[in-house]
Design a protein around this motif. Sequence first.
Motif, PDB file in Angstrom:
ATOM      1  N   GLY A 102     -27.985   1.386  28.410  1.00  0.00           N
ATOM      2  CA  GLY A 102     -29.437   1.179  28.368  1.00  0.00           C
ATOM      3  C   GLY A 102     -30.134   1.866  29.525  1.00  0.00           C
ATOM      4  N   ALA A 103     -29.500   1.811  30.700  1.00  0.00           N
ATOM      5  CA  ALA A 103     -30.101   2.412  31.905  1.00  0.00           C
ATOM      6  C   ALA A 103     -30.294   3.916  31.728  1.00  0.00           C
ATOM      7  N   LYS A 104     -29.423   4.561  30.948  1.00  0.00           N
ATOM      8  CA  LYS A 104     -29.555   6.005  30.728  1.00  0.00           C
ATOM      9  C   LYS A 104     -30.869   6.351  30.030  1.00  0.00           C
ATOM     10  N   GLU A 154     -33.021  -6.713  31.424  1.00  0.00           N
ATOM     11  CA  GLU A 154     -33.832  -7.818  30.900  1.00  0.00           C
ATOM     12  C   GLU A 154     -34.357  -7.532  29.494  1.00  0.00           C
ATOM     13  N   ASP A 155     -34.315  -6.263  29.075  1.00  0.00           N
ATOM     14  CA  ASP A 155     -34.794  -5.898  27.739  1.00  0.00           C
ATOM     15  C   ASP A 155     -33.665  -5.641  26.755  1.00  0.00           C
ATOM     16  N   LEU A 156     -32.455  -6.032  27.137  1.00  0.00           N
ATOM     17  CA  LEU A 156     -31.324  -5.948  26.224  1.00  0.00           C
ATOM     18  C   LEU A 156     -30.849  -7.364  25.903  1.00  0.00           C
ATOM     19  N   GLN A 213     -38.073  -6.862  21.522  1.00  0.00           N
ATOM     20  CA  GLN A 213     -39.376  -6.532  20.948  1.00  0.00           C
ATOM     21  C   GLN A 213     -40.364  -6.133  22.046  1.00  0.00           C
ATOM     22  N   ARG A 214     -40.226  -6.776  23.215  1.00  0.00           N
ATOM     23  CA  ARG A 214     -41.131  -6.482  24.336  1.00  0.00           C
ATOM     24  C   ARG A 214     -41.014  -5.019  24.759  1.00  0.00           C
ATOM     25  N   LEU A 215     -39.767  -4.518  24.846  1.00  0.00           N
ATOM     26  CA  LEU A 215     -39.577  -3.119  25.235  1.00  0.00           C
ATOM     27  C   LEU A 215     -40.161  -2.186  24.174  1.00  0.00           C
ATOM     28  N   ILE A 216     -39.903  -2.500  22.915  1.00  0.00           N
ATOM     29  CA  ILE A 216     -40.395  -1.660  21.816  1.00  0.00           C
ATOM     30  C   ILE A 216     -41.915  -1.526  21.905  1.00  0.00           C
TER      31      ILE A 216
END
Length: 558
Positions: free
Chosen positions: A22-24, A30-32, A44-47
């Motif tokens: 995810g970091a890449k 917190e968004d996974l 959904q928040r990240l999206i």
Amino acid sequence: MAHQTDIEIARAAHKLPIQEIGAKLGIGAEDLVPYGHDKAKVSQRLIESVRNHATGKLILVTAINPTPAGEGKTTTTVGLGDGLNRIGQRAAVCIREASLGPNFGMKGGAAGGGHAQIVPMEDMNLHFTGDFHAITSAHNLLSAMIDNHIYWGNGLEIDQRRVVWRRVLDMNDRALRDTVTSLGGVSNGFPRQTGFDITVASEVMAILCLATSLGDLERRLGDMIVAYRRDKSPVTARDIKADGAMTVLLKDALQPNLVQTLENNPAFVHGGPFANIAHGCNSVMATTTALKLADYVVTEAGFGADLGAEKFMDIKCRKAGLSPDAVVLVATCRAIKMNGGVAKDDLGQENVAAIEAGCPNVGRHIANLAQFGVPVVVAINHFLGDTEAELAAVKAYVAEQGVEAILCTHWAQGGAGTEALARKVVEMAEGGTAQFAPLYPDEMPLWEKIETIATRIYHAGEVTADKSVRAQLAAWEAEGHGHLPICMAKTQYSFSTDPARRGAPSGHSVPVREVRLAAGAGFIVVICGEIMTMPGLPRVPSAESIRLNAEGLIEGLF
């Protein structure tokens, strides 16, 4: 290493914790939402938070018509994603999830192969994060609520002979194609004829893959037509009051799944509509989110370009506002020889004449793709038995079509085997020559849309249908559905509706057997020839050789 099976290669992979993958892409932990150590859903928040980010380049991987010899479309998609990362691009892969039916049947899984795979391969090809179970449950909840509504007095005045919502199961099971339910007396309801489709053929699956938000998902589910009254007026899932509960069952399934390739590059694996029945692309949510996080997104569409790429362009891109920057057409010498008339058992022998006889299938797909205004490159997926003369014949033919063919060795070498293809794709995408447009405009009448696909993509001489089919299309136009795109359901093995007609047939007839309105997904399904919405198992299903070994590890998945 080449003698190792796919599952052995996958098992030996050095996987990174999913938070590092995810970091890449700049996704914080917190968004996974982790499912174990090596897979997670993206929140959904990240999206929502990345919707205004710049959009990366979209690369479609498609193929010539599939044969039992294999083409390696997913393998090439994964290999190209790794190759792009190797040459310094921030790239992500977007593919569909695997269906259990074909996995235990004949086709196998959908995680790539050799050294171009997505891991965890076993999880992906089995239960994964439960998305397909959620879709199956939501679909069958609606089925139960329809029969329950009829049982308790049928306030909506549903004509029981016109309940069009079947049940689903994610398994190949021919015994369930045509069934009778509610036998056994008054307390079990009213007997009626119905049947099961495979989960990946469900309209709920198509909706999950086309929805842009939870609100959009609920609206589309509510729009689905499940039955008709005696006056032929439609009854929707919203009328049955099932849309809210179905959305609850699907709320987690709507979030894209993040996993990784063998080379630890990010891959979104989400959704899985069949391409010969439904629209055959991974979810809009996964593709659009990936495009906001990566510079390059490599995605695939199911089966050959006549089905998968056409639906990707005319349905997914049209509805999601996507615009592909380049197309990779995958071919193998083995598949080309099979299109040239060679039997599967004879594919190991050099046969340049068969390559020349089969190449028109490649040429047809190149010409078809050009109609969408997007630059094309041919990827020759290398098999160990390919000879120099055969490869030279393919390259020469493709060059005559004004396109380049690049040999790719990702099955054996991973991303290192696709660096040349990756550079070509970057050159094409950065060149800005793409002028994407769908094949037909929204306002074209439905029958003309069907004829346009049949003549311009399948090169048919005519399209035939009963008067009742044309009358049904006209009725839908009168009801306001005339703007919808067409989703052709036909055999994947041929440009015609006869699976045995390989190569590049022209002038054939395309018989339209039936049309179905998928009002929630937002397309008209046009069923051509003999096409099954519930597959059967072969004489010797793959399931017979899938087992746990003495160490408790899975064997036989591929």
